[in-house]
Design a protein around this motif. Structure first.
Motif, mmCIF file in Angstrom:
data_model
loop_
_atom_site.group_PDB
_atom_site.id
_atom_site.type_symbol
_atom_site.label_atom_id
_atom_site.label_comp_id
_atom_site.label_asym_id
_atom_site.label_seq_id
_atom_site.Cartn_x
_atom_site.Cartn_y
_atom_site.Cartn_z
ATOM 1 N N MET A 186 0.809 -1.211 0.000
ATOM 2 C CA MET A 186 0.000 0.000 0.000
ATOM 3 C C MET A 186 0.845 1.265 0.000
ATOM 4 S SD MET A 186 -2.848 -1.312 2.759
ATOM 5 C CE MET A 186 -3.865 0.160 2.709
ATOM 6 N N GLY A 187 2.093 1.159 0.373
ATOM 7 C CA GLY A 187 2.977 2.311 0.389
ATOM 8 C C GLY A 187 3.666 2.562 -0.938
ATOM 9 N N ASP A 188 3.427 1.694 -1.908
ATOM 10 C CA ASP A 188 4.053 1.832 -3.209
ATOM 11 C C ASP A 188 3.396 2.979 -3.986
ATOM 12 O OD1 ASP A 188 5.707 1.323 -5.324
ATOM 13 O OD2 ASP A 188 4.697 -0.512 -5.972
ATOM 14 N N VAL A 189 4.141 3.547 -4.907
ATOM 15 C CA VAL A 189 3.648 4.616 -5.783
ATOM 16 C C VAL A 189 3.761 4.125 -7.218
ATOM 17 C CG1 VAL A 189 3.993 7.008 -6.533
ATOM 18 C CG2 VAL A 189 4.390 6.384 -4.151
ATOM 19 N N ASN A 192 1.448 4.944 -16.120
ATOM 20 C CA ASN A 192 1.133 3.663 -16.769
ATOM 21 C C ASN A 192 0.854 2.554 -15.763
ATOM 22 O OD1 ASN A 192 1.572 4.701 -19.429
ATOM 23 N ND2 ASN A 192 3.781 4.576 -19.058
ATOM 24 N N GLY A 193 0.818 2.908 -14.483
ATOM 25 C CA GLY A 193 0.535 1.920 -13.446
ATOM 26 C C GLY A 193 1.735 1.114 -13.009
ATOM 27 N N VAL A 194 2.920 1.457 -13.500
ATOM 28 C CA VAL A 194 4.123 0.691 -13.140
ATOM 29 C C VAL A 194 4.577 1.059 -11.734
ATOM 30 C CG1 VAL A 194 6.540 0.231 -13.725
ATOM 31 C CG2 VAL A 194 4.844 0.533 -15.545
ATOM 32 N N SER A 195 4.897 0.044 -10.960
ATOM 33 C CA SER A 195 5.316 0.217 -9.567
ATOM 34 C C SER A 195 6.644 0.930 -9.464
ATOM 35 C CB SER A 195 5.413 -1.159 -8.888
ATOM 36 O OG SER A 195 6.293 -1.128 -7.792
ATOM 37 N N ASN A 196 6.691 1.972 -8.610
ATOM 38 C CA ASN A 196 7.938 2.695 -8.367
ATOM 39 C C ASN A 196 8.950 1.808 -7.631
ATOM 40 O OD1 ASN A 196 9.258 5.251 -8.736
ATOM 41 N ND2 ASN A 196 9.160 5.536 -6.534
ATOM 42 N N SER A 197 8.444 0.950 -6.736
ATOM 43 C CA SER A 197 9.329 0.049 -5.990
ATOM 44 C C SER A 197 10.024 -0.937 -6.932
ATOM 45 C CB SER A 197 8.539 -0.712 -4.923
ATOM 46 O OG SER A 197 8.041 0.167 -3.946
ATOM 47 N N ASN A 232 3.489 -3.970 -12.360
ATOM 48 C CA ASN A 232 2.510 -3.159 -11.636
ATOM 49 C C ASN A 232 2.302 -3.575 -10.188
ATOM 50 O OD1 ASN A 232 2.284 -2.270 -14.237
ATOM 51 N ND2 ASN A 232 0.065 -2.396 -14.343
ATOM 52 N N HIS A 233 2.686 -4.806 -9.833
ATOM 53 C CA HIS A 233 2.276 -5.345 -8.540
ATOM 54 C C HIS A 233 3.466 -5.767 -7.675
ATOM 55 C CE1 HIS A 233 -1.960 -5.271 -9.598
ATOM 56 N NE2 HIS A 233 -1.632 -5.769 -10.774
ATOM 57 N N TYR A 234 3.930 -4.837 -6.864
ATOM 58 C CA TYR A 234 4.999 -5.088 -5.893
ATOM 59 C C TYR A 234 4.322 -5.383 -4.554
ATOM 60 C CZ TYR A 234 9.249 -4.102 -3.138
ATOM 61 O OH TYR A 234 10.323 -4.176 -2.280
ATOM 62 N N PHE A 235 4.650 -6.524 -3.942
ATOM 63 C CA PHE A 235 3.916 -6.912 -2.732
ATOM 64 C C PHE A 235 4.698 -6.613 -1.460
ATOM 65 C CE2 PHE A 235 6.190 -10.862 -3.871
ATOM 66 C CZ PHE A 235 6.737 -11.241 -2.651
ATOM 67 N N ASN A 236 3.951 -6.494 -0.369
ATOM 68 C CA ASN A 236 4.536 -6.337 0.954
ATOM 69 C C ASN A 236 4.718 -7.722 1.556
ATOM 70 O OD1 ASN A 236 4.179 -6.096 4.078
ATOM 71 N ND2 ASN A 236 4.788 -4.061 3.408
ATOM 72 N N ALA A 237 5.919 -7.999 2.073
ATOM 73 C CA ALA A 237 6.262 -9.338 2.554
ATOM 74 C C ALA A 237 5.925 -9.553 4.019
ATOM 75 C CB ALA A 237 7.742 -9.617 2.322
ATOM 76 N N GLY A 238 5.106 -8.678 4.606
ATOM 77 C CA GLY A 238 4.728 -8.821 6.009
ATOM 78 C C GLY A 238 3.731 -9.923 6.276
ATOM 79 N N LEU A 239 3.039 -10.362 5.226
ATOM 80 C CA LEU A 239 2.150 -11.518 5.307
ATOM 81 C C LEU A 239 2.216 -12.242 3.976
ATOM 82 C CD1 LEU A 239 -1.338 -11.977 6.813
ATOM 83 C CD2 LEU A 239 -1.021 -12.523 4.394
#
Length: 418
Positions: free
Chosen positions: A145-148, A152-157, A166-173
């Protein structure tokens, strides 16, 4: 996800902790078991990183009906030796985070397991998550959720590590397919990326890169980052992350299944609005955690620009929103602007092509760079990717955005740091 599918009516989880994270991890485990259905069993694996005997005594007190706690002691200097191999490593995540790479080997008798970070609160029953099909994937996780994202919807992370997705995930879960990970030797690939690839986070960049294309997407409610309330308005949060619109923050928090208290400031150390009360709700119910917590003020930390913590937090937020090598216009030559400029000069992270401030005549220059009037951004040779507004005042930021917009700047290129 309508039916609960689970072998032998048992659900398997894994947490990891070092000595400093035992308290929140125990509270998270308690919140998890509090919402367990009475007729099912939980097996919770705790992987402990070089903890003293006193910590084991605390862990042994976790005794709940139909809940088995399995403790694994790990003490490996190898994790520390490569703990700072990354180019932009997170400053507050310990080496324990890299234990995620070895979960297929630590838990060699398990096919699937739900990994949960210790800085979480499980607000509702989590068992429906186990119905997600991950047979053809290495894992299921929630988009960060903190990604920008760019236009074009491409993930900054992802862009930071040289990938367009487009979909960078958080590894907390993560719901992990350990069997498939072992079959494809994913642990080895994660270590190889960690050592040779670009890493901003201790483990998260490696995980995203290595499992790319083999990850199922979970709804935000399974890993809802509480720091988003510092980043967006409730209206923006409703639009971007929620399945329905909430009237207030308390209602929004109450509906999420897993609340992830990510970030430097933790609710067992700082008196954070809404979040500390939620943490205390569960902390106060754990019978053997009777110590009264003492909280620091987050306001003091955030307003004292001379503290190292504030400078580090400021810079990390800058890095999360700006890609290495981008051409940046910096607006604002106050304390925050000066900190950003000085740090960028030191790190050589991006190219500041112009520095603007409405008081340019008085300020003239700083660190050898000329500070110009805002109208200078209209010059034909001013080519930039982002405009960074270095200001902590909402009113001032609003006025700056109006000025920039009148000068032809696209507001979606503006990033507020402050």
């Amino acid at each position: 996800m309508d039916t609960h599918v689970c072998n032998d009516n048992k659900y398997t989880f894994v947490y990891m902790s070092d000595e400093n994270f035992v308290l929140p991890t125990i509270v998270s485990i308690y919140s998890l078991t509090k919402h367990k259905r009475s007729n099912v069993k939980y097996e919770i694996h705790m992987i402990l990183d070089a903890v003293p005997t006193s910590v084991h005594e605390i862990v042994e007190k976790i005794s709940i009906n139909k809940v088995d706690i399995v403790v694994h002691d790990i003490d490996c200097d190898y994790f520390s030796s490569i703990g700072r191999k990354g180019e932009w490593d997170s400053i507050y995540v310990s080496r324990t985070d890299m234990f995620k790479f070895e979960l297929p080997n630590f838990l060699e008798d398990l096919d699937k397991v739900l990994y949960i970070d210790g800085d979480t609160i499980i607000n509702h029953n989590i068992e429906p998550l186990f119905d997600v099909d991950i047979e053809d994937n290495y894992l299921a996780a929630v988009d960060d959720m903190g990604d920008v994202h760019d236009d074009n919807g491409v993930s900054n992370s992802f862009k930071r590590i040289g990938i367009k997705d487009n979909h960078y995930f958080n590894a907390g879960l993560m719901y992990l397919n350990l069997k498939k990970m072992r079959e494809d030797n994913i642990s080895k690939k994660l270590w190889e990326y960690r050592i040779h690839g670009k890493n901003f986070f201790m483990s998260q960049d490696a995980l995203n890169r290595v499992v790319l294309g083999k990850r199922a997407v979970l709804p935000y409610k399974y890993n809802f980052l509480t720091v988003v309330f510092d980043m967006y308005s409730l209206e923006e949060i409703n639009d971007s992350f929620c399945e329905k619109c909430f009237k207030n923050i308390a209602e929004c928090l109450d509906e999420q299944i897993v609340l992830h208290m990510a970030g430097k400031m933790k609710p067992w150390e700082y008196n954070l609005p809404w979040i500390t009360d939620l943490f205390l709700k569960y902390y106060n119910e754990v019978p053997f955690l009777s110590e009264k917590l003492q909280f620091k003020s987050p306001l003091k930390e955030l307003t004292d620009t001379k503290t190292k913590m504030f400078r580090d937090m400021l810079w990390k937020f800058f890095e999360l929103n700006i890609c290495p090598g981008e051409r940046v216009v910096l607006y604002g030559a106050g304390n925050i602007g000066k900190l950003v400029y000085a740090k960028n000069q030191q790190e050589k992270y991006c190219t500041i092509v112009m520095w603007l401030d409405k008081d340019a005549d008085r300020l003239s220059n700083y660190y050898g760079m000329i500070i110009s009037e805002p109208s200078a951004i209209e010059s034909a040779n001013c080519h930039y990717d982002k405009v960074v507004i270095a200001n902590s005042s909402k009113n001032a930021v609003g006025a700056i955005k109006e000025t920039l917009q009148s000068l032809g700047v696209e507001l979606n290129k503006c990033i507020v740091v402050g």
